[in-house]
Design a protein around this motif. Structure first.
Motif, PDB file in Angstrom:
ATOM      1  N   ALA A 395       0.803  -1.257   0.077  1.00 17.29           N
ATOM      2  CA  ALA A 395      -0.057   0.072   0.006  1.00 17.29           C
ATOM      3  C   ALA A 395       0.930   1.307   0.050  1.00 17.29           C
ATOM      4  N   GLY A 396       0.747   2.066  -1.168  1.00 23.64           N
ATOM      5  CA  GLY A 396       1.439   3.402  -1.031  1.00 23.64           C
ATOM      6  C   GLY A 396       2.825   3.073  -1.238  1.00 23.64           C
ATOM      7  N   ALA A 397       3.361   1.895  -1.836  1.00 24.40           N
ATOM      8  CA  ALA A 397       4.963   1.618  -2.258  1.00 24.40           C
ATOM      9  C   ALA A 397       5.184   2.107  -3.522  1.00 24.40           C
ATOM     10  N   GLY A 398       6.319   2.311  -3.663  1.00 24.90           N
ATOM     11  CA  GLY A 398       6.890   2.618  -5.175  1.00 24.90           C
ATOM     12  C   GLY A 398       7.120   1.462  -5.907  1.00 24.90           C
ATOM     13  N   LEU A 399       7.451   1.350  -7.027  1.00 27.66           N
ATOM     14  CA  LEU A 399       7.473   0.431  -8.146  1.00 27.66           C
ATOM     15  C   LEU A 399       8.494  -0.823  -7.361  1.00 27.66           C
ATOM     16  N   ALA A 400       9.788  -0.364  -7.208  1.00 24.80           N
ATOM     17  CA  ALA A 400      10.766  -1.239  -6.790  1.00 24.80           C
ATOM     18  C   ALA A 400      10.316  -2.068  -5.569  1.00 24.80           C
ATOM     19  N   GLU A 401       9.777  -1.142  -4.666  1.00 22.25           N
ATOM     20  CA  GLU A 401       9.550  -1.931  -3.548  1.00 22.25           C
ATOM     21  C   GLU A 401       8.273  -2.957  -3.654  1.00 22.25           C
ATOM     22  N   ARG A 402       7.252  -2.636  -4.641  1.00 23.82           N
ATOM     23  CA  ARG A 402       6.140  -3.336  -4.881  1.00 23.82           C
ATOM     24  C   ARG A 402       6.339  -4.638  -5.482  1.00 23.82           C
ATOM     25  N   LEU A 403       7.729  -4.601  -6.322  1.00 21.02           N
ATOM     26  CA  LEU A 403       8.189  -5.735  -7.121  1.00 21.02           C
ATOM     27  C   LEU A 403       8.927  -6.680  -6.145  1.00 21.02           C
ATOM     28  N   PHE A 404       9.613  -6.026  -5.265  1.00 22.27           N
ATOM     29  CA  PHE A 404      10.465  -6.753  -4.396  1.00 22.27           C
ATOM     30  C   PHE A 404       9.404  -7.699  -3.260  1.00 22.27           C
ATOM     31  N   ALA A 405       8.512  -6.844  -2.920  1.00 31.29           N
ATOM     32  CA  ALA A 405       7.416  -7.652  -2.083  1.00 31.29           C
ATOM     33  C   ALA A 405       6.718  -8.899  -2.965  1.00 31.29           C
ATOM     34  N   LEU A 406       6.563  -8.654  -3.983  1.00 30.05           N
ATOM     35  CA  LEU A 406       5.813  -9.703  -4.728  1.00 30.05           C
ATOM     36  C   LEU A 406       6.762 -10.629  -4.905  1.00 30.05           C
ATOM     37  N   GLN A 407       8.081 -10.598  -4.767  1.00 31.87           N
ATOM     38  CA  GLN A 407       9.099 -11.564  -5.219  1.00 31.87           C
ATOM     39  C   GLN A 407       9.436 -12.642  -3.666  1.00 31.87           C
ATOM     40  N   ILE A 408       9.164 -11.662  -2.599  1.00 31.11           N
ATOM     41  CA  ILE A 408       9.197 -12.277  -1.313  1.00 31.11           C
ATOM     42  C   ILE A 408       8.012 -12.951  -0.634  1.00 31.11           C
ATOM     43  N   LEU A 409       7.014 -12.280  -1.188  1.00 34.88           N
ATOM     44  CA  LEU A 409       5.702 -12.725  -0.270  1.00 34.88           C
ATOM     45  C   LEU A 409       4.697 -13.342  -1.184  1.00 34.88           C
ATOM     46  N   ALA A 410       4.901 -13.084  -2.385  1.00 35.74           N
ATOM     47  CA  ALA A 410       3.850 -13.869  -3.553  1.00 35.74           C
ATOM     48  C   ALA A 410       3.998 -15.226  -3.688  1.00 35.74           C
ATOM     49  N   ASP A 411       2.972 -15.784  -4.624  1.00 36.93           N
ATOM     50  CA  ASP A 411       3.050 -16.991  -5.000  1.00 36.93           C
ATOM     51  C   ASP A 411       2.096 -17.176  -6.067  1.00 36.93           C
ATOM     52  N   ASP A 412       1.486 -18.320  -6.466  1.00 39.01           N
ATOM     53  CA  ASP A 412       0.545 -18.417  -7.636  1.00 39.01           C
ATOM     54  C   ASP A 412      -0.547 -17.455  -7.337  1.00 39.01           C
ATOM     55  N   ARG A 413      -1.006 -17.225  -6.168  1.00 39.20           N
ATOM     56  CA  ARG A 413      -2.217 -16.491  -5.827  1.00 39.20           C
ATOM     57  C   ARG A 413      -2.157 -15.059  -6.357  1.00 39.20           C
ATOM     58  N   ALA A 414      -0.785 -14.628  -6.558  1.00 40.04           N
ATOM     59  CA  ALA A 414      -0.606 -13.275  -7.245  1.00 40.04           C
ATOM     60  C   ALA A 414      -0.913 -13.061  -8.450  1.00 40.04           C
ATOM     61  N   ILE A 415      -1.180 -14.367  -9.186  1.00 40.17           N
ATOM     62  CA  ILE A 415      -1.265 -14.271 -10.773  1.00 40.17           C
ATOM     63  C   ILE A 415      -2.727 -14.320 -11.117  1.00 40.17           C
ATOM     64  N   THR A 416      -3.228 -12.941 -11.455  1.00 39.43           N
ATOM     65  CA  THR A 416      -4.475 -12.492 -11.895  1.00 39.43           C
ATOM     66  C   THR A 416      -4.965 -13.502 -13.138  1.00 39.43           C
ATOM     67  N   ARG A 417      -4.026 -13.073 -14.292  1.00 36.44           N
ATOM     68  CA  ARG A 417      -4.306 -13.971 -15.583  1.00 36.44           C
ATOM     69  C   ARG A 417      -2.896 -14.057 -16.079  1.00 36.44           C
ATOM     70  N   THR A 418      -2.856 -15.275 -17.031  1.00 33.28           N
ATOM     71  CA  THR A 418      -1.780 -15.576 -17.946  1.00 33.28           C
ATOM     72  C   THR A 418      -2.183 -15.259 -19.302  1.00 33.28           C
ATOM     73  N   TYR A 419      -1.664 -14.792 -20.150  1.00 30.89           N
ATOM     74  CA  TYR A 419      -1.833 -14.253 -21.696  1.00 30.89           C
ATOM     75  C   TYR A 419      -0.731 -15.086 -22.424  1.00 30.89           C
ATOM     76  N   VAL A 420      -1.505 -15.749 -23.318  1.00 30.23           N
ATOM     77  CA  VAL A 420      -0.316 -16.497 -24.364  1.00 30.23           C
ATOM     78  C   VAL A 420      -0.632 -16.124 -25.945  1.00 30.23           C
ATOM     79  N   MET A 421       0.274 -15.357 -26.399  1.00 32.83           N
ATOM     80  CA  MET A 421       0.124 -14.850 -27.928  1.00 32.83           C
ATOM     81  C   MET A 421      -1.065 -13.917 -27.840  1.00 32.83           C
ATOM     82  N   GLY A 422      -1.275 -13.042 -26.842  1.00 28.47           N
ATOM     83  CA  GLY A 422      -2.452 -12.143 -26.728  1.00 28.47           C
ATOM     84  C   GLY A 422      -3.799 -12.868 -26.338  1.00 28.47           C
ATOM     85  N   GLU A 423      -3.847 -14.069 -26.006  1.00 21.30           N
ATOM     86  CA  GLU A 423      -5.057 -14.495 -25.629  1.00 21.30           C
ATOM     87  C   GLU A 423      -4.944 -15.038 -24.077  1.00 21.30           C
ATOM     88  N   CYS A 424      -6.080 -14.866 -23.540  1.00 21.26           N
ATOM     89  CA  CYS A 424      -6.048 -15.351 -22.041  1.00 21.26           C
ATOM     90  C   CYS A 424      -5.961 -16.862 -21.992  1.00 21.26           C
TER      91      CYS A 424
END
Length: 430
Positions: A395-424
């Motif tokens: 919340a309120g974090a900059g880009l680098a901080e958000r990205l690092f938090a995703l790498q340390i705290l996230a897993d498959d639950r952080a994936i909202t959608r995956t697109y292949v060749m422009g299609e979901c």
């Protein structure tokens, strides 16, 4: 010709930020325009909106990054993930070799390949370099599944004539079956597939079979060479005993023509400076696998040593010794492994290694990894609020901080959608 556009926050790292201070590309309000699966425009929405005013726009909430690229993973091992006990050599004997014998059954191979490819997409991985088994049909099952999903998968029959009963081939069958698979799966009409000559590792192939592998690599300059290198102390000792005249573990491969610009070696935890120099000279690279290195007690990859010598490397999950399909989680473990050797891995460089860096390692960087114009539109939508803790931390974090938090705290639950060749190809809501 069909144009479609996506609006949202775009982030990619097309070049190594260690060597290029302008490597990070970020559009807080961006537009990605796709035509028949290929990126034809990308930039700030304000700059492109008028030009593409007639194109349907799909708004995406979250951080949009290139599809992840797993530089080393074993699909037949997914059902043995989290198997307790033993370091590498004993773990293979106890858990992995018995599981891989089941892939003599094509129906079993099809079922596991289907589950494996689905799991990749659920974790945002759209391209991968994959170990199958010694069985020819294990490759067919994986490639057919990937072709149906339009995924970019590189794989090839495992060579191991010194393997246990039920998993051992011969130099002759290794050559014949590999040649047949290359002919069957390379070329037009085969989607986004690539082939890799795949000796399991130095201890499971005779000199004659390692020479067959070298011959195949020389005869097919478009294929990769994929194997393991210097993963575990006991393994390294056994290789030194098997090849007493070799300068180091890498030299055991080099004498058979297996160290080339298209060679991908998994792990490289225990490398001498001389071996690193040779890797850099030849352009061969390392798939770094921090999760499995920790799980099997193998050690920590030396990022500083690799950078000092100019060795190319990317990131791999190495499932099933690796304990997660998530490349976000793998990037977080890479940070921790690097820090154990007093090397602070930047979150943008970690994203590079999980995308464009692994693409370069697999020789597909012209097609995927950066969401640049002309590349295939494989991308992932990341949710920084996927868990209450992640939402609180970002919340309120900059880009680098958000990205690092995703790498340390996230897993498959952080994936909202995956697109292949422009299609979901995968959606959390579905």
């Amino acid at each position: 010709m069909t144009l479609h556009a996506f609006r949202g926050e775009l982030l990619s790292v097309p070049r190594d930020p260690l060597r290029d201070s302008n490597a990070v590309r970020h559009e807080p309000d961006g537009l990605l325009v796709v035509e028949d699966g290929i990126v034809v425009a990308r930039g700030p929405y304000a700059d492109l909106a008028e030009r593409f005013a007639d194109v349907p726009v799909e708004p995406l909430s979250g951080l949009i990054v290139p599809g992840f690229i797993d530089a080393h993973v074993h699909y037949p091992q997914m059902d043995r993930i989290a198997s307790h006990g033993e370091q590498l050599l004993d773990w293979l004997t106890r858990h992995i070799f018995p599981a891989e014998k089941a892939f003599a059954d094509r129906a079993h191979a099809d079922a596991v390949a289907d589950a494996f490819l689905t799991e990749l997409l659920r974790n945002g991985t759209t391209s991968a370099l994959v170990f199958p088994t010694v069985h020819e049909q294990s490759v067919d099952a994986l490639f057919e599944g990937a072709l149906a999903r339009r995924m970019r998968i590189v794989s090839g029959k495992v060579l191991m004539d010194l393997g246990p009963e039920g998993l051992a081939d011969t130099p002759e069958t290794a050559r014949g079956e590999s040649e047949a698979l290359i002919a069957r799966w390379r070329g037009r009409g085969r989607g986004r597939l690539g082939y890799a000559v795949t000796p399991r590792f130095a201890l499971t192939s005779s000199d004659a079979q390692l020479q067959v592998a070298g011959d195949l690599v020389a005869a097919h300059p478009e294929v990769l060479m994929h194997t393991h290198l210097a993963e575990n102390v006991r393994e390294c000792e056994a290789v030194a005993a098997r090849f007493p005249d070799a300068y180091h573990y890498l030299d055991a491969y080099d004498r058979f023509g297996l160290v080339t610009p298209r060679s991908v070696f998994a792990h490289g935890v225990h490398l001498s400076d001389r071996a690193c120099t040779r890797l850099a000279e030849t352009g061969a690279g390392i798939a770094v696998c921090p999760s499995s290195n920790l799980f099997l007690g193998s050690g920590f990859f030396d990022f500083g040593q690799a950078d000092a010598h100019g060795v190319a490397f990317g990131l791999g999950t190495d499932v099933g010794a690796g304990t997660s399909f998530s490349m976000l989680h793998t990037a977080g473990l890479a940070y921790q492994a690097a820090l154990a050797r007093e090397y602070p891995l930047d979150p943008f460089r970690a994203l590079y290694l999980a995308t464009a860096g692994s693409a370069a390692l697999l020789h597909i960087a012209d097609r995927v990894g950066a969401l640049e114009v002309g590349q295939e539109a494989d991308f992932v939508v990341l949710d920084c609020t996927a868990t209450p803790l992640l939402a609180r931390r970002t919340a309120g974090a900059g880009l680098a901080e958000r990205l690092f938090a995703l790498q340390i705290l996230a897993d498959d639950r952080a994936i909202t959608r995956t697109y292949v060749m422009g299609e979901c190809a995968w959606s959390r809501s579905a």
